[in-house]
Design a protein around this motif. Structure first.
Motif, mmCIF file in Angstrom:
data_model
loop_
_atom_site.group_PDB
_atom_site.id
_atom_site.type_symbol
_atom_site.label_atom_id
_atom_site.label_comp_id
_atom_site.label_asym_id
_atom_site.label_seq_id
_atom_site.Cartn_x
_atom_site.Cartn_y
_atom_site.Cartn_z
ATOM 1 N N ILE A 98 22.472 43.007 20.887
ATOM 2 C CA ILE A 98 22.579 43.432 19.493
ATOM 3 C C ILE A 98 24.025 43.342 18.997
ATOM 4 C CG2 ILE A 98 22.907 45.884 20.049
ATOM 5 C CD1 ILE A 98 20.732 44.542 17.159
ATOM 6 N N SER A 99 24.980 43.382 19.907
ATOM 7 C CA SER A 99 26.400 43.320 19.550
ATOM 8 C C SER A 99 26.901 41.893 19.351
ATOM 9 C CB SER A 99 27.238 44.002 20.632
ATOM 10 O OG SER A 99 27.014 43.389 21.898
ATOM 11 N N ASP A 100 26.034 40.911 19.573
ATOM 12 C CA ASP A 100 26.445 39.507 19.487
ATOM 13 C C ASP A 100 27.084 39.209 18.126
ATOM 14 O OD1 ASP A 100 26.369 36.575 19.218
ATOM 15 O OD2 ASP A 100 25.147 36.649 21.030
ATOM 16 N N GLU A 101 28.282 38.634 18.157
ATOM 17 C CA GLU A 101 29.035 38.399 16.926
ATOM 18 C C GLU A 101 28.488 37.244 16.097
ATOM 19 O OE1 GLU A 101 33.147 38.029 17.900
ATOM 20 O OE2 GLU A 101 33.343 40.134 18.507
ATOM 21 N N ARG A 102 27.518 36.524 16.623
ATOM 22 C CA ARG A 102 26.869 35.487 15.813
ATOM 23 C C ARG A 102 26.092 36.099 14.654
ATOM 24 N NH1 ARG A 102 23.797 32.264 20.523
ATOM 25 N NH2 ARG A 102 23.764 34.397 21.365
ATOM 26 N N TYR A 103 25.717 37.354 14.789
ATOM 27 C CA TYR A 103 24.966 38.028 13.731
ATOM 28 C C TYR A 103 25.942 38.814 12.856
ATOM 29 C CZ TYR A 103 21.259 36.595 16.812
ATOM 30 O OH TYR A 103 20.438 35.834 17.596
ATOM 31 N N ALA A 110 15.231 43.514 7.383
ATOM 32 C CA ALA A 110 14.543 44.488 8.242
ATOM 33 C C ALA A 110 14.929 44.234 9.691
ATOM 34 C CB ALA A 110 13.032 44.386 8.079
ATOM 35 N N ILE A 111 15.065 45.311 10.446
ATOM 36 C CA ILE A 111 15.337 45.208 11.883
ATOM 37 C C ILE A 111 14.337 46.089 12.624
ATOM 38 C CG2 ILE A 111 16.988 45.638 13.744
ATOM 39 C CD1 ILE A 111 19.229 44.963 11.832
ATOM 40 N N LEU A 112 13.729 45.521 13.659
ATOM 41 C CA LEU A 112 12.744 46.219 14.473
ATOM 42 C C LEU A 112 13.361 46.563 15.824
ATOM 43 C CD1 LEU A 112 9.797 43.684 13.896
ATOM 44 C CD2 LEU A 112 10.635 45.490 12.352
ATOM 45 N N ALA A 113 13.085 47.756 16.307
ATOM 46 C CA ALA A 113 13.568 48.175 17.630
ATOM 47 C C ALA A 113 12.429 48.914 18.325
ATOM 48 C CB ALA A 113 14.803 49.064 17.504
ATOM 49 N N PHE A 114 11.578 48.176 19.003
ATOM 50 C CA PHE A 114 10.409 48.749 19.650
ATOM 51 C C PHE A 114 10.651 48.883 21.157
ATOM 52 C CE2 PHE A 114 7.979 46.548 16.041
ATOM 53 C CZ PHE A 114 8.020 47.693 15.256
ATOM 54 N N ASN A 115 10.454 50.097 21.674
ATOM 55 C CA ASN A 115 10.537 50.364 23.124
ATOM 56 C C ASN A 115 11.917 50.036 23.697
ATOM 57 O OD1 ASN A 115 7.801 50.851 22.804
ATOM 58 N ND2 ASN A 115 7.186 48.895 23.659
ATOM 59 N N ILE A 116 12.980 50.386 22.975
ATOM 60 C CA ILE A 116 14.301 50.016 23.454
ATOM 61 C C ILE A 116 15.328 51.145 23.368
ATOM 62 C CG2 ILE A 116 14.896 48.993 21.197
ATOM 63 C CD1 ILE A 116 16.169 47.899 24.715
ATOM 64 N N LEU A 117 15.234 52.037 22.407
ATOM 65 C CA LEU A 117 16.300 53.016 22.204
ATOM 66 C C LEU A 117 16.468 53.962 23.393
ATOM 67 C CD1 LEU A 117 15.919 53.955 18.420
ATOM 68 C CD2 LEU A 117 17.496 52.317 19.480
ATOM 69 N N HIS A 118 15.416 54.156 24.175
ATOM 70 C CA HIS A 118 15.513 55.005 25.365
ATOM 71 C C HIS A 118 16.054 54.244 26.572
ATOM 72 C CE1 HIS A 118 11.823 52.823 25.820
ATOM 73 N NE2 HIS A 118 11.570 53.342 27.007
ATOM 74 N N LEU A 119 16.351 52.954 26.410
ATOM 75 C CA LEU A 119 16.786 52.120 27.526
ATOM 76 C C LEU A 119 18.223 51.631 27.403
ATOM 77 C CD1 LEU A 119 13.589 49.906 27.949
ATOM 78 C CD2 LEU A 119 14.308 51.802 29.416
ATOM 79 N N VAL A 127 22.256 52.038 17.018
ATOM 80 C CA VAL A 127 21.728 52.319 15.678
ATOM 81 C C VAL A 127 22.795 52.073 14.611
ATOM 82 C CG1 VAL A 127 20.696 54.069 14.192
ATOM 83 C CG2 VAL A 127 20.012 53.923 16.590
ATOM 84 N N GLN A 128 24.040 52.369 14.908
ATOM 85 C CA GLN A 128 25.115 52.073 13.965
ATOM 86 C C GLN A 128 25.283 50.567 13.767
ATOM 87 O OE1 GLN A 128 28.502 54.177 15.591
ATOM 88 N NE2 GLN A 128 27.459 56.154 15.384
ATOM 89 N N ARG A 129 25.132 49.812 14.845
ATOM 90 C CA ARG A 129 25.192 48.354 14.739
ATOM 91 C C ARG A 129 24.024 47.829 13.901
ATOM 92 N NH1 ARG A 129 27.601 43.508 14.138
ATOM 93 N NH2 ARG A 129 26.643 41.870 15.422
ATOM 94 N N ILE A 130 22.857 48.393 14.095
ATOM 95 C CA ILE A 130 21.697 48.001 13.291
ATOM 96 C C ILE A 130 21.961 48.270 11.816
ATOM 97 C CG2 ILE A 130 19.302 48.670 12.766
ATOM 98 C CD1 ILE A 130 18.906 48.955 15.834
ATOM 99 N N THR A 183 19.360 59.533 11.259
ATOM 100 C CA THR A 183 20.010 60.058 10.052
ATOM 101 C C THR A 183 21.528 60.145 10.212
ATOM 102 O OG1 THR A 183 19.597 62.332 10.823
ATOM 103 C CG2 THR A 183 17.978 61.352 9.316
ATOM 104 N N ASP A 184 22.014 60.357 11.427
ATOM 105 C CA ASP A 184 23.453 60.402 11.664
ATOM 106 C C ASP A 184 24.118 59.044 11.471
ATOM 107 O OD1 ASP A 184 23.314 63.078 12.210
ATOM 108 O OD2 ASP A 184 23.449 62.874 14.390
ATOM 109 N N SER A 185 23.320 57.988 11.422
ATOM 110 C CA SER A 185 23.859 56.638 11.247
ATOM 111 C C SER A 185 23.655 56.130 9.823
ATOM 112 C CB SER A 185 23.211 55.679 12.257
ATOM 113 O OG SER A 185 23.534 56.060 13.577
#
Length: 209
Positions: A98-103, A110-119, A127-130, A183-185
């Motif tokens: 997600i930190s890749d500078e190409r983006y 829209a950005i989807l984050a399924f089954n990842i935030l706990h990993l 979330v701030q990067r998103i 909400t903090d982001s």
């Protein structure tokens, strides 16, 4: 190659052989329903941690352009094969973080984050990067197992693997912690829902302020 990438590379064949779209559970079905409700045909979408691309490809008809990224090169190879077999041309799969500078900032509707935030090692940084990658008013849709969810055998198995160091960065949060993370982001939550399946997931839909 770091531990996480190696672990998910080894899991890629299991993901590829499982057919979520052939026999979707309630969580998978709800992912599609919720996401489709918030997409319009001209959207550019990022599917973060797309794995082998099932949901990315299922959403191809609901957006102009979709980008699936994953830290596992093996997952991405499988996703590319699936896209080619399906003849879907508006989806691009890339081995990236997600930190890749190409983006670039404010690139996605829209950005989807399924089954990842706990990993991830630092969910708040993710979330701030998103938030930075979303256009003003853009939509962030996540689904995350929470400690309030019924723990399946698979969930218990992953917890045990994490404790012995095989699966890195496994951290389950409560519903209130997940909502606070968003909400903090600088997001405004517009929908929050617990969906029960093989393992319960907490869905959050939020808009960039």
């Amino acid at each position: 190659m770091d531990r996480a990438e190696k672990f998910w590379d080894n899991r890629a064949s299991d993901f590829n052989s499982s057919s979520e779209d052939d026999a979707p559970d309630p969580i998978y079905t709800r992912k599609l329903e919720i996401t489709k409700n918030y997409l319009v045909p001209d959207d550019v979408v990022l599917d973060y941690a797309c794995a082998t691309g099932y949901i990315t490809l299922d959403l191809a008809g609901h957006a102009r352009e979709l980008h699936g990224i994953d830290i596992s090169s093996k997952m991405i190879e499988a996703a590319k094969r699936r896209a080619e077999t399906s003849g879907i041309e508006n989806v691009q799969f890339t081995h990236a973080k997600i930190s890749d500078e190409r983006y670039q900032q404010e690139s996605f509707d829209a950005i989807l984050a399924f089954n990842i935030l706990h990993l991830v090692e630092s969910p708040s940084e993710v979330v701030q990067r998103i938030n930075a990658l979303l256009k003003p008013g853009g939509v962030f849709i996540s689904a995350t197992p929470s400690v309030n969810s019924k723990m399946s055998f698979a969930g218990i198995f992953f917890v045990l693997l994490s404790k012995i160091g095989i699966v890195p960065n496994l951290n389950f949060a409560s519903v209130s912690e997940l909502e606070g993370l968003v909400t903090d982001s600088d997001f405004q939550i517009v929908e929050s829902e617990l969906v029960k399946g093989a393992m319960g997931h907490h869905f959050i839909v939020a808009k960039k302020s």
